[in-house]
Scaffold this motif. Structure first.
Motif, short mmCIF file in Angstrom:
data_model
loop_
_atom_site.label_atom_id
_atom_site.label_comp_id
_atom_site.label_asym_id
_atom_site.label_seq_id
_atom_site.Cartn_x
_atom_site.Cartn_y
_atom_site.Cartn_z
N LEU A 114 12.16 46.95 32.70
CA LEU A 114 13.27 48.02 33.03
C LEU A 114 14.65 47.24 33.21
O LEU A 114 15.55 48.14 33.15
N LEU A 115 14.82 46.03 33.76
CA LEU A 115 16.08 45.46 34.23
C LEU A 115 16.76 44.56 32.95
O LEU A 115 17.84 44.27 33.05
N THR A 242 24.16 48.67 37.90
CA THR A 242 23.22 47.63 37.66
C THR A 242 22.66 47.21 39.03
O THR A 242 21.51 46.82 38.85
N LEU A 245 20.30 49.78 40.46
CA LEU A 245 18.91 50.18 39.85
C LEU A 245 18.00 48.92 39.93
O LEU A 245 16.89 49.00 40.19
N THR A 249 14.53 49.91 41.89
CA THR A 249 13.30 49.51 41.07
C THR A 249 12.53 48.52 41.85
O THR A 249 11.06 48.85 41.77
N LEU A 288 8.08 54.61 39.49
CA LEU A 288 9.19 53.64 38.83
C LEU A 288 9.64 54.45 37.60
O LEU A 288 10.94 54.22 37.42
N THR A 291 12.17 57.00 38.85
CA THR A 291 13.44 56.28 39.47
C THR A 291 14.42 55.76 38.55
O THR A 291 15.46 56.15 38.38
N THR A 292 13.96 55.03 37.71
CA THR A 292 14.67 54.51 36.52
C THR A 292 15.45 55.52 35.64
O THR A 292 16.29 55.59 35.30
N SER A 293 14.47 56.75 35.31
CA SER A 293 15.17 57.75 34.65
C SER A 293 16.46 58.41 35.22
O SER A 293 17.24 58.62 34.67
N LEU A 295 18.08 57.30 38.03
CA LEU A 295 19.15 56.28 37.93
C LEU A 295 19.90 55.93 36.83
O LEU A 295 21.09 55.63 36.66
N SER A 296 19.38 56.25 35.65
CA SER A 296 19.92 55.94 34.28
C SER A 296 20.89 56.98 33.86
O SER A 296 21.98 56.66 33.16
#
Length: 299
Positions: A114-115, A242, A245, A249, A288, A291-293, A295-296
């Motif tokens: 993810l990162l 960045t 995220l 995450t 997860l 969250t990443t969706s 924040l993206s």
């Protein structure tokens, strides 16, 4: 993502089958738990800390993660004390179950996926090993007697390994590191096997209090901790996209199996920790991804 979670589920299942079939006898879980706590985990921590620069343990991103983790652990501690009426040691392990993330065997593959790198997850590992773990173990092991408190660093293998790793950082010969890494590699799989074995034939604690504690611990881990990290990082500290995220995450990772090993070693109630690890490891994959969706697309 699935590749990161799959080993956790499979090794826990192997432990469950091992316990059900009694391949290791009636004392297998106890022996494996002690092996992890006294031998494998200290070796892993020493090898990690002695080869990691403490310069990583700095920056506003890790401050944000640390603040969110501390607040979440305190909420778990407070709920255990004032809502569920547990003793001091169980309060400490409840706080750990609520906020101690699985930064090693799960955090690394998730960070890569993810990162794109593992730079921040190493800082998270350092924070948990050098700050959270000693505080929790001090409360559990030496909080009631001054003499025990003063002697704790000399008789706890986890703290001894952390101190030696920091002191010897950058000065450990490869001849010493190689066997430590080899031995330390057994810590995570053995801990998961032990966790799986503990699921066999255990009668759950009756009453709504047990279910309420589990619900609170899982909610703190999966929902509250990443939300606190986001609010602090976005509105209080103003992290870059960045860094934000990375912080959120890592905060959304499930509870680490270390908490179960500590609870089992000190004879505490392992049911809450065990069930929190299992439930959060299942639910956090969705957390997860969400969250990443979010924040993206946040910016």
């Amino acid at each position: 993502m699935i590749a990161g979670f799959l080993p956790i589920w499979l090794l826990t299942a192997v432990g469950y089958v091992t316990g059900r079939t009694r391949i290791l006898g009636d004392q297998g879980e106890i022996v494996l738990g002690r092996f992890v706590f006294h031998v494998a985990m200290p070796a892993a921590l020493f090898a990690t800390l002695s080869t990691t620069s403490l310069d990583r343990f700095s920056g506003w991103a890790i401050v944000t993660f640390g603040a969110g983790t501390t607040l979440t652990c305190l909420l778990g501690f407070a709920a255990s004390r004032w809502v569920f009426g547990r003793g001091l040691s169980d309060q400490a392990i409840s706080g750990m179950a609520a906020g101690y993330v699985n930064s090693a065997n799960l955090g690394i593959p998730v960070a890569l996926q993810l990162l794109g790198n593992t730079s921040f997850i190493v800082s998270v590992m350092l924070f948990q090993v050098l700050m959270v773990t000693p505080i929790v173990l001090t409360i559990i092991d030496g909080g009631s007697r001054i003499r025990d408190f003063l002697l704790l660093p000399a008789r706890n293998p986890i703290i001894i390994a952390c101190v030696l790793g920091v002191v010897a950082s950058g000065h450990v010969p490869q001849q010493v590191l190689a066997p430590c890494r080899l031995l330390g590699a057994a810590a995570v799989p053995t801990a998961l096997i032990t966790l799986g074995m503990s699921l066999r034939g255990r009668t759950p604690e009756p009453g709504p209090r047990s279910r309420g504690e589990l619900a609170v611990a899982v909610a703190l881990k999966i929902v509250v901790q990443p939300c606190v990290a986001f609010v602090l990082g976005r509105y209080a500290i103003h992290l870059s996209r960045t860094d934000l995220l990375a912080v959120v995450t890592c905060s959304a990772l499930p509870t680490a199996q270390n908490a179960f090993i500590y609870a089992r070693e000190y004879g505490l109630r392992t049911e809450l920790v065990r069930n929190t690890i299992v439930a959060s490891s299942v639910l956090s994959m969705g957390s997860l991804l969400l969250t990443t969706s979010l924040l993206s697309t946040h910016h």
